[in-house]
Design a protein around this motif. Structure first.
Motif: not given
Length: 130
Positions: A6-12
């Motif tokens: 998985e990728s694309g996670g982060g802070l929003a």
């Protein structure tokens, strides 16, 4: 043996958007159901959205109207577009594949749970600030 990454996670920020990706290698996943789950700290893993090999989708209530699951079989990649994010969406998001065909042949997308999926990624963390 399949490997899901998985990728694309982060802070929003609240109301923002993120797109998660899950790329499979070592095994063609196009013929099998896949899905996204999430697990918040101190909580059980819960289903988010699911997609069958024919593109049919199913969303859990928490995702309806805000999240969109899709897949690009040419890239062996699963996506989760997340819009209108809320602080309660903060969690580690996991993609999963049902490579035995259990989901789709034995269990429908609407009833699928974590125990119906045998292949999992390592997860990507999503944090939504208020």
């Amino acid at each position: 043996q399949v490997r899901l990454v998985e990728s694309g996670g982060g802070l929003a920020q609240t109301g923002g958007s993120l797109t998660l990706s899950c790329t499979a290698s070592g095994y063609p996943t196009r013929s099998y159901a896949m899905g996204w789950f999430r697990q918040a700290p101190g909580k059980e893993r819960e289903g988010v959205a699911f997609i069958n090999s024919d593109g049919r989708t199913s969303y859990r209530e928490l995702a309806k109207g805000r999240f969109t699951i899709s897949r690009d079989n040419s890239k062996n990649t699963l996506y989760l577009q997340m819009d209108n994010l809320k602080p309660e969406d903060t969690a580690v998001y996991y993609c999963a594949a049902s490579l035995t065909g259990r989901v789709g042949m034995v269990v429908g997308l609407e009833e699928a749970s974590a125990s119906d999926f045998g292949s999992w990624g390592q997860g990507t963390e999503v944090t939504v600030s208020s």
